[in-house]
Design a protein around this motif. Structure first.
Motif, PDB file in Angstrom:
ATOM      1  N   LYS A 223      66.489  92.480  37.484  1.00  0.00           N
ATOM      2  CA  LYS A 223      66.823  91.151  36.973  1.00  0.00           C
ATOM      3  C   LYS A 223      66.070  90.893  35.682  1.00  0.00           C
ATOM      4  O   LYS A 223      64.984  91.430  35.477  1.00  0.00           O
ATOM      5  CB  LYS A 223      66.422  90.091  38.002  1.00  0.00           C
ATOM      6  N   ILE A 224      66.639  90.033  34.827  1.00  0.00           N
ATOM      7  CA  ILE A 224      65.904  89.589  33.649  1.00  0.00           C
ATOM      8  C   ILE A 224      65.935  88.066  33.625  1.00  0.00           C
ATOM      9  O   ILE A 224      66.640  87.433  34.409  1.00  0.00           O
ATOM     10  CB  ILE A 224      66.479  90.180  32.339  1.00  0.00           C
ATOM     11  N   HIS A 225      65.158  87.487  32.710  1.00  0.00           N
ATOM     12  CA  HIS A 225      65.077  86.024  32.632  1.00  0.00           C
ATOM     13  C   HIS A 225      66.248  85.428  31.862  1.00  0.00           C
ATOM     14  O   HIS A 225      66.915  86.110  31.085  1.00  0.00           O
ATOM     15  CB  HIS A 225      63.772  85.617  31.953  1.00  0.00           C
ATOM     16  N   GLU A 226      66.420  84.134  32.036  1.00  0.00           N
ATOM     17  CA  GLU A 226      67.479  83.400  31.333  1.00  0.00           C
ATOM     18  C   GLU A 226      67.394  83.593  29.820  1.00  0.00           C
ATOM     19  O   GLU A 226      68.397  83.889  29.171  1.00  0.00           O
ATOM     20  CB  GLU A 226      67.360  81.910  31.674  1.00  0.00           C
ATOM     21  N   PHE A 227      66.182  83.442  29.257  1.00  0.00           N
ATOM     22  CA  PHE A 227      66.092  83.517  27.784  1.00  0.00           C
ATOM     23  C   PHE A 227      66.428  84.915  27.291  1.00  0.00           C
ATOM     24  O   PHE A 227      66.980  85.076  26.197  1.00  0.00           O
ATOM     25  CB  PHE A 227      64.713  83.045  27.293  1.00  0.00           C
ATOM     26  N   GLN A 228      66.134  85.930  28.112  1.00  0.00           N
ATOM     27  CA  GLN A 228      66.472  87.306  27.718  1.00  0.00           C
ATOM     28  C   GLN A 228      67.983  87.518  27.781  1.00  0.00           C
ATOM     29  O   GLN A 228      68.572  88.184  26.935  1.00  0.00           O
ATOM     30  CB  GLN A 228      65.775  88.298  28.659  1.00  0.00           C
ATOM     31  N   THR A 229      68.594  86.937  28.826  1.00  0.00           N
ATOM     32  CA  THR A 229      70.048  87.035  28.955  1.00  0.00           C
ATOM     33  C   THR A 229      70.726  86.389  27.748  1.00  0.00           C
ATOM     34  O   THR A 229      71.660  86.944  27.165  1.00  0.00           O
ATOM     35  CB  THR A 229      70.521  86.332  30.243  1.00  0.00           C
ATOM     36  N   LYS A 230      70.204  85.211  27.364  1.00  0.00           N
ATOM     37  CA  LYS A 230      70.816  84.504  26.233  1.00  0.00           C
ATOM     38  C   LYS A 230      70.693  85.299  24.941  1.00  0.00           C
ATOM     39  O   LYS A 230      71.597  85.308  24.116  1.00  0.00           O
ATOM     40  CB  LYS A 230      70.148  83.148  26.060  1.00  0.00           C
ATOM     41  N   LYS A 231      69.552  85.974  24.783  1.00  0.00           N
ATOM     42  CA  LYS A 231      69.366  86.799  23.598  1.00  0.00           C
ATOM     43  C   LYS A 231      70.415  87.919  23.585  1.00  0.00           C
ATOM     44  O   LYS A 231      71.036  88.191  22.544  1.00  0.00           O
ATOM     45  CB  LYS A 231      67.946  87.379  23.622  1.00  0.00           C
ATOM     46  N   LEU A 232      70.655  88.543  24.748  1.00  0.00           N
ATOM     47  CA  LEU A 232      71.672  89.595  24.831  1.00  0.00           C
ATOM     48  C   LEU A 232      73.054  89.037  24.512  1.00  0.00           C
ATOM     49  O   LEU A 232      73.844  89.659  23.799  1.00  0.00           O
ATOM     50  CB  LEU A 232      71.710  90.202  26.240  1.00  0.00           C
ATOM     51  N   LEU A 233      73.349  87.849  25.064  1.00  0.00           N
ATOM     52  CA  LEU A 233      74.647  87.218  24.810  1.00  0.00           C
ATOM     53  C   LEU A 233      74.802  86.976  23.310  1.00  0.00           C
ATOM     54  O   LEU A 233      75.823  87.327  22.708  1.00  0.00           O
ATOM     55  CB  LEU A 233      74.754  85.890  25.569  1.00  0.00           C
ATOM     56  N   ALA A 234      73.758  86.399  22.699  1.00  0.00           N
ATOM     57  CA  ALA A 234      73.818  86.087  21.268  1.00  0.00           C
ATOM     58  C   ALA A 234      74.018  87.363  20.455  1.00  0.00           C
ATOM     59  O   ALA A 234      74.834  87.402  19.529  1.00  0.00           O
ATOM     60  CB  ALA A 234      72.555  85.358  20.843  1.00  0.00           C
ATOM     61  N   ASP A 235      73.289  88.426  20.828  1.00  0.00           N
ATOM     62  CA  ASP A 235      73.420  89.702  20.116  1.00  0.00           C
ATOM     63  C   ASP A 235      74.831  90.284  20.250  1.00  0.00           C
ATOM     64  O   ASP A 235      75.234  91.126  19.457  1.00  0.00           O
ATOM     65  CB  ASP A 235      72.414  90.726  20.656  1.00  0.00           C
ATOM     66  N   HIS A 236      75.549  89.864  21.274  1.00  0.00           N
ATOM     67  CA  HIS A 236      76.909  90.351  21.465  1.00  0.00           C
ATOM     68  C   HIS A 236      77.949  89.316  21.039  1.00  0.00           C
ATOM     69  O   HIS A 236      79.083  89.319  21.527  1.00  0.00           O
ATOM     70  CB  HIS A 236      77.128  90.778  22.921  1.00  0.00           C
ATOM     71  N   GLY A 237      77.551  88.431  20.144  1.00  0.00           N
ATOM     72  CA  GLY A 237      78.519  87.522  19.535  1.00  0.00           C
ATOM     73  C   GLY A 237      78.960  86.372  20.415  1.00  0.00           C
ATOM     74  O   GLY A 237      80.043  85.815  20.210  1.00  0.00           O
ATOM     75  N   ILE A 238      78.155  86.026  21.405  1.00  0.00           N
ATOM     76  CA  ILE A 238      78.500  84.884  22.248  1.00  0.00           C
ATOM     77  C   ILE A 238      77.576  83.717  21.876  1.00  0.00           C
ATOM     78  O   ILE A 238      76.350  83.869  21.917  1.00  0.00           O
ATOM     79  CB  ILE A 238      78.352  85.244  23.744  1.00  0.00           C
TER      80      ILE A 238
END
Lengths: 394, 297
Positions: A2-17
């Protein structure tokens, strides 16, 4: 993993979301300086970062409210963040003792008119990824299964444009611009899911603002442990502070370990036997201190490590070795037990049941060692009885 | 008779020069398994134990040998590719023992298996054995005995436990198959139960399951509708905490239907006798079968 919310958001942002942009503060950080970088939003949202769902409905055990809170002023943010940090947040997933908060996310509170749920996970029964979406986001999706749309994706062909369109229309994205941004988000989300070997990526909620923009304001991601070897970037997101150090130590030796509440240390090979052993003890009024699966291919080094991890557990009253080796040899396990017990002058009584490859040799080795308080169980059924005898001796 | 494999099988071993093969192949051969060829890319033209030819590719091996089954003993990063190669080579039975294959790889393999000529057992499983005839896997040989009980299990060590309790009571097995502990794998529990039900030699079935997924409940449903043969079962993990992975990648309680008690109730509702703990599976089996008086071993 599992990862944290802020890490997930960073991944989402890096993928154009598109995501809402906030800051993460840790225990030693200058909260005030970090929060001031957010400018002057009307409201703030302050969110504890732990590996658990239901943070908004959870509560801090010393009573400062839930793990997700909305506040007005920068001063309130700073105060709240400082209180959250180092405190323990209990949710329905963590149990009453809660989980220590080491990081807090602070962002501008987003105003929106609609909330959606959007997730992709690997459906084991279907054997393929499934997209789940709902126009009733923001709440636990388990609470309203009838409103959830499901779209299965062929793992060979990937997400097809018609599938994304189908979901977009069903969710009621009537304006063309918003629909287009949804299609892009979903396409990117699937790409992220597929590229990173995720087992779950969830955006909840995905919100639509008054001007028709879509934004991910909370996210969760879980990755396939078996695939981490090919994703060093994802592995680097692991937060050791959020995990039991004994589990991490075990994992480095290829051993699966889960701490439990009982006082009988269990060394077993095979996940099924490890679980069945816990169940067998429980059915006889005894309680395992742990789940431990050595794996059938473990060598001496892993068995050594496993024994040392087990012995770190404080109030053990007995050690149980229960193995049925296909590839793993009984004499190898026995030798490790003798070494670890003798080196550490361990006085704990030892109950052993061995079957499978070189089990007789293993038992002979143990019996020859007169320093051990050894109780040999003839078979599975004999284990509870031998444990009771062993605990009486102690 | 048996399901999936018998003594006539000619077997290919993918990963024949590896550590796992070095340990397990002598036991398989000693059991009577006919290994006709092996694969190790880059070592084509050499021989395993100076006898068994090694090829670089499955395609080359199938040109030289009629192969009925492949045993895959390679590390996880290469395993899905090996399964795919065996499917491409139209090998009828593929047994993959490897633990730790990424789920995404297995999702693709499972999609590829549809409309193929192959049946996959595993991965993350002990393999399959038809006692007295052939062993394709890593199970200890001595615990088995030829007979008429079909055993299907998601766990390796629990298969061993179950089989050993049967054998100690003088009860032999038709075939024992471990379908694997991964969330996405080859043949399902229902597939195995169906095959045992159709096999005239198999007179009773033992099913060993665990937490995670819905296969046991599906098997219960199938048995209720289609199976007349007596069935005994055991489910591991009644004391497993929710949302924690218990060793096997597939052993995780996520949702009520994947918990042990839900499965136990589903099986009992289908008229199946469920052992309360693993030590009782042999006794429970004796109660439901006509084998109350064990023969002398």
């Amino acid at each position: 993993m599992k990862i944290h919310e802020f890490q997930t958001k960073k991944l989402l942002a890096d993928h154009g979301i598109p995501v809402d942009t906030g800051v993460v503060v840790g225990c030693g950080d200058d909260v005030e300086a970090l929060v001031s970088s957010l400018g002057q939003p009307e409201n703030y949202v302050v969110k504890a970062q732990i590996h658990s769902g239901g943070r908004g409905k959870g509560h801090f055990i010393d009573g400062i409210g839930s793990g997700v809170q909305r506040v007005h002023s920068r001063m309130e943010v700073v105060q709240l963040a400082r209180k959250m940090l180092g405190n323990r947040l209990a949710t329905r997933q963590t149990g009453p003792e809660g989980c220590r908060v080491n990081m807090v996310y602070v962002g501008p509170a987003t105003n929106f008119c609609r909330e959606f749920y959007l997730a992709i996970f690997m459906d084991r029964s279907a054997g393929m990824p499934v997209i789940m979406a709902s126009s009733a986001g923001g709440v636990e999706i388990e609470e309203q299964p009838e409103n959830v749309l499901r779209e299965y994706v062929c793992p060979l062909a990937g997400l097809q444009p018609f599938q994304a369109r189908k979901l977009a229309f069903s969710l009621g994205f009537n304006s063309e611009a918003t629909r287009k941004s949804f299609l892009v988000i979903l396409e990117n989300l699937y790409r992220l899911f597929d590229e990173t070997d995720a087992s779950l990526i969830e955006i909840n909620p995905l919100v639509e603002t008054a001007d028709g923009r879509l934004l991910a304001i909370d996210g969760k991601a879980v990755f396939d442990d078996n695939a981490l070897f090919r994703h060093p970037d994802i592995s680097a997101l692991r937060d050791p502070a959020a995990e039991d150090p004994r589990e991490i130590q075990a994992a480095t030796h290829g051993v699966n370990y889960v701490a439990l509440a009982g006082n009988i240390g269990c060394l077993t090979n095979g996940a099924g036997l490890a679980m069945a052993t816990m169940d067998l003890l429980n059915a006889n009024g005894l309680e395992a201190a742990n789940f431990l699966d050595l794996g059938d291919n473990s060598g001496a080094e892993a068995v050594h490590a496993a024994l040392e991890i087990l012995l770190q557990g404080g109030d053990l009253r007995c050690m149980l070795i229960n193995t049925f080796g296909g590839a793993m040899c009984g004499d190898m396990v026995a030798k490790c037990v003798v070494d670890v017990f003798n080196e550490g002058r361990v006085e704990l009584p030892l109950v052993v049941r061995m079957e499978g490859a070189r089990a007789a040799e293993g038992l002979d080795l143990l019996r020859a060692e007169n320093t051990l308080k050894l109780f040999v169980a003839e078979n599975l059924r004999d284990i509870p009885q031998k444990i009771r005898e062993a605990m009486r001796v102690q | 008779m048996s399901i999936l494999v018998d003594g006539s099988a000619s077997v290919l071993v993918q990963g024949i020069t590896g550590r796992a093969a070095a340990f397990h192949l002598p036991h398989c051969e000693a059991y009577g398994t006919k290994i006709v060829a092996g694969i190790r890319p880059g070592k084509g033209g050499q021989f395993y134990d100076n006898r068994i030819p090694i090829y670089d590719t499955v395609a080359e091996a199938t040109r030289h040998h009629a192969i009925s089954a492949s045993l895959i003993l390679v590390p996880a990063p290469a395993a899905a590719d090996c399964i795919w190669e065996a499917i491409d080579g139209e090998i009828p039975l593929i047994v993959c023992v490897t633990e730790g294959i990424p789920v995404r790889d297995m999702a693709r393999v499972r999609a590829r298996l549809r409309d193929s000529h192959s049946v996959l057992i595993g991965a993350n499983c002990p393999g399959i054995i038809t006692p007295g005839e052939v062993k394709l896997g890593i199970m200890p040989s001595y615990i088995h005995r030829s007979g008429s009980v079909g055993v299907v299990s998601r766990s390796g060590t629990l298969t061993f436990e179950t089989v050993w309790q049967l054998t100690q009571r003088g009860i032999g097995q038709s075939t024992c198959v471990g379908i694997g502990g991964d969330p996405i794998h080859g043949i399902s529990m229902v597939d195995a139960v169906r095959m045992f039900n159709d096999d005239p030699k198999t007179t009773e079935i033992v099913l060993v399951g665990e937490i995670g997924g819905e296969e046991e409940a599906a098997a219960a449903e199938f048995i209720k509708k289609h199976v007349q043969k007596p069935v005994a079962a055991y489910i591991a993990g009644v004391t497993a905490p929710a949302d924690r992975r218990m060793g096997h990648a597939g052993a995780i309680i996520s949702g009520a239907k994947s918990g042990a008690w839900y499965k136990i109730r589903a099986l009992e509702a289908a008229g199946i006798a469920v052992a309360r703990d693993i030590a009782q599976i042999g006794d429970v089996f004796c109660e439901i079968s006509n084998k109350n008086v064990p023969e002398k071993p």
